[in-house]
Design an enzyme around this catalytic site. Structure first.
Site, PDB file in Angstrom:
ATOM      1  N   GLU A  25       0.952  -0.829   0.337  1.00  0.00           N
ATOM      2  CA  GLU A  25       0.022   0.172   0.236  1.00  0.00           C
ATOM      3  C   GLU A  25       1.028   1.372   0.127  1.00  0.00           C
ATOM      4  OE1 GLU A  25      -2.778   0.192   3.177  1.00  0.00           O
ATOM      5  OE2 GLU A  25      -3.966   1.486   2.359  1.00  0.00           O
ATOM      6  N   ASN A 172     -12.341  -0.976  -1.197  1.00  0.00           N
ATOM      7  CA  ASN A 172     -11.596  -1.632   0.115  1.00  0.00           C
ATOM      8  C   ASN A 172     -12.240  -1.203   1.005  1.00  0.00           C
ATOM      9  OD1 ASN A 172      -9.217  -2.750   1.717  1.00  0.00           O
ATOM     10  ND2 ASN A 172      -9.686  -0.777   2.038  1.00  0.00           N
ATOM     11  N   GLU A 173     -12.375  -2.142   1.991  1.00  0.00           N
ATOM     12  CA  GLU A 173     -13.165  -2.130   3.895  1.00  0.00           C
ATOM     13  C   GLU A 173     -14.613  -0.913   3.380  1.00  0.00           C
ATOM     14  OE1 GLU A 173     -10.172  -1.528   6.539  1.00  0.00           O
ATOM     15  OE2 GLU A 173      -8.831  -3.703   6.488  1.00  0.00           O
ATOM     16  N   TYR A 248      -6.470  -9.446  11.860  1.00  0.00           N
ATOM     17  CA  TYR A 248      -5.181  -8.446  11.692  1.00  0.00           C
ATOM     18  C   TYR A 248      -5.198  -8.901  13.589  1.00  0.00           C
ATOM     19  CZ  TYR A 248      -4.713  -5.376   8.083  1.00  0.00           C
ATOM     20  OH  TYR A 248      -4.300  -4.522   6.899  1.00  0.00           O
ATOM     21  N   GLU A 304      -5.745  -8.965   3.712  1.00  0.00           N
ATOM     22  CA  GLU A 304      -5.207  -8.558   4.505  1.00  0.00           C
ATOM     23  C   GLU A 304      -5.168  -9.519   5.875  1.00  0.00           C
ATOM     24  OE1 GLU A 304      -5.939  -4.107   5.078  1.00  0.00           O
ATOM     25  OE2 GLU A 304      -6.529  -3.700   3.037  1.00  0.00           O
TER      26      GLU A 304
HETATM   27  O1  AHR Z   1      -2.980  -2.260   6.159  1.00  0.00           O
HETATM   28  C1  AHR Z   1      -3.161  -1.295   6.593  1.00  0.00           C
HETATM   29  C2  AHR Z   1      -4.541  -0.821   6.624  1.00  0.00           C
HETATM   30  O2  AHR Z   1      -5.992  -1.938   7.474  1.00  0.00           O
HETATM   31  C3  AHR Z   1      -5.328  -1.037   5.332  1.00  0.00           C
HETATM   32  O3  AHR Z   1      -5.131   0.004   4.580  1.00  0.00           O
HETATM   33  C4  AHR Z   1      -6.510  -1.173   5.185  1.00  0.00           C
HETATM   34  O4  AHR Z   1      -7.753  -1.747   4.924  1.00  0.00           O
HETATM   35  C5  AHR Z   1      -7.098  -2.110   6.892  1.00  0.00           C
HETATM   36  O5  AHR Z   1      -7.992  -1.012   7.651  1.00  0.00           O
END
Ligand code: AHR
Length: 502
Positions: A25, A172-173, A248, A304
């Protein structure tokens, strides 16, 4: 002693190489400095791409690369990143550190990077703040081979030949940074935007990725699929090829996050327990997908994933720069084993992110580059790419860790490639004790072809620019060959790969 039973007669499906994908990114020092230094840099480069980084990525056999974001994608206007560099628009990267983005890395540069690495291209379009026309013209610019305004513009900018776009993300998101939409609203927007993501070359169709949920937001998955399937005849093939999932591992939660290198044993197990949660998420979202798509035409793209810690002291908090220890090696090993085992539905994934951001495989400082423990795990696991998942299961696995964060001591996955070589990847999650594993095959007569390990008795061990080889991939000798299998001794904190053939 744990027992791993492998039934190599039962082949469970193909592990898509794209499960081993990466994400880059416009964030912090991922693209700029980490990958792209420009043609005039003193750092050795080819067309602006760092030679050391590209060489390391080639060794990893990166199958696919996602770009330009992330949250950045829904604010990215691709026309700002084409044409003569000195004329490209400068903007503020509002999401990530408020720094100036000079757009010197744009579409042509991304395609050049993928050419050098030798990987597939995954472009993430802007649905949040861009128009349907803008998205549609980007696809025309990249892929149309003929006479059209966008094809002519591409040629004027130096590329007569179109490129291949393998995957295209329609936003995205969009439940968050990509527009704060409801699932129904996004579902309808997805339907509209994806219509104009044209396949100009029917022999090279673009696989479309619909924005899926964050973590356990099953409401989003349900709402988006319901909206997309409503009034749509037949299956969604060519309309939606993948549904994404982002997750995450944040050890202490979003407020505190936690240090990447200074952590307790409890935080070790908490982190690994949270990594294991990936399996629950995949099963939960897959169950909803099964209701709409029982024949599994739509792949899940976990595009991600990785650890997210408090950034390194003294660095820009908006740059998400963090160190990477043996704990990250375990997170990678655990997660990739889970993806392999769910390859019937999980058909793409992307570690966040490739260089200098979150759980990176590479870190750079000026002209120096180091490989992280995560790099070495992904290097060992590359043997699973495109291989066939074999039935395998563990018995007699001890639980380890404190009550709230108890985890199984060992995880595994097993695959066989076209040459008949079987790759077994095993993780010992315990910080304090070895584990003996008896591996039993259905057939006899296997010999070990190669075996490697990423491990360190110190759970905090990591590589630095001063000591870049503290945690690396080493030859593993902790096994004995038996007529029907192997006896393996896994050190604590270890990720191991053993490859056998008859
Ligand atoms: O990877 C960092 C961020 O995490 C990305 O930009 C987003 O898609 C997610 O929230």
């Amino acid at each position: 002693m744990a027992k791993l039973i492998i039934n190599e007669e039962n082949k469970l499906g193909t592990i898509a190489p794209e499960i081993y994908g990466h994400f880059s990114e416009h964030l912090g020092r991922c693209i700029y400095e980490g990958i792209y230094v420009g043609e005039h840099s003193d750092i050795p480069n080819v067309n602006g791409m760092r030679i050391d980084v590209v060489e390391a990525l080639k060794e990893l056999q990166v199958p696919v690369l996602r770009w330009p974001g992330g949250c950045f994608a829904d604010e990215y206007h691709w026309k700002d990143g084409i044409g003569p560099k000195e004329k490209r628009k400068k903007m503020i990267n509002t999401h990530w550190g408020g720094v100036v983005e000079d757009n010197s890395f744009g579409t042509h540069e991304f395609m050049e990077l993928c050419r050098q690495i030798g990987c597939k291209t995954y472009i993430n379009g802007n649905l949040g703040s861009g128009t349907v026309q803008e998205m549609s013209e980007w696809v025309e610019y990249m892929t149309f081979n003929g006479v059209s305004p966008m094809a002519e513009l591409r040629e004027k900018n130096g590329s007569r030949e179109p490129w291949k776009v393998d995957f295209f993300g329609v936003g995205n998101e969009n439940w968050g940074c990509g527009g704060n939409m409801t699932p129904e609203y996004y579902g309808n927007e997805y339907r509209r935007y994806q219509t104009y993501v044209r396949n100009y070359d029917p022999n090279q169709p673009i696989a479309k990725v619909c924005c899926g949920a964050s973590a356990d937001d099953y409401h989003w998955t349900e709402g988006v699929l319901k909206t997309c399937y409503d009034h749509t005849p037949g299956d969604l093939h060519g309309f939606m090829d993948y549904l994404s999932l982002h997750y995450y591992v944040v050890p202490e939660g979003w407020e505190m996050k936690g240090s990447s290198t200074d952590f307790s044993e409890e935080a070790w197990y908490k982190t690994l327990s949270k990594a294991l949660y990936m399996e629950t998420l995949i099963k939960g979202h897959a169950a909803i997908m099964d209701q709409y798509d029982p024949v599994k035409k739509i792949g899940m793209s976990v595009d991600e994933w990785g650890t997210w810690y408090t950034c390194e002291p003294g660095t820009n908090p908006g740059f998400l720069y963090q160190q990477n220890t043996v704990r990250d090696a375990l997170v990678a090993g655990i997660t990739l084993n889970i993806f392999n085992k769910h390859c019937d539905r999980v058909r793409m994934a992307a570690l966040a992110q490739m260089v200098n951001v979150l759980q990176s495989v590479l870190l750079t400082e000026g002209d120096q580059m180091i490989k992280t423990p995560t790099y070495h795990v992904m290097h060992m696991y590359r043997h699973h790419q495109g291989a066939t998942l074999l039935e395998s299961s563990l018995t007699n696995v001890e639980p380890v860790g404190p009550d709230e964060w108890v985890v199984p001591k060992v995880t595994e996955s097993v695959s066989e490639n076209e040459q008949g070589i079987i790759t077994i990847t095993l993780n010992n999650l315990s910080v304090e004790s070895v584990e003996k594993v008896e591996v039993q095959f259905a057939r006899s007569g296997y010999q070990v072809v190669e075996a490697h390990i990423v491990s360190d008795a110190d759970m905090h061990a990591h590589n630095t620019f001063e000591a870049p080889e503290t945690v690396t991939e080493k030859v593993f000798a902790g096994y004995e060959v038996e007529p029907h299998g192997l006896n393996v001794t896994l050190p604590c904190n270890s990720v191991v790969e053993i490859r056998v053939a008859r």
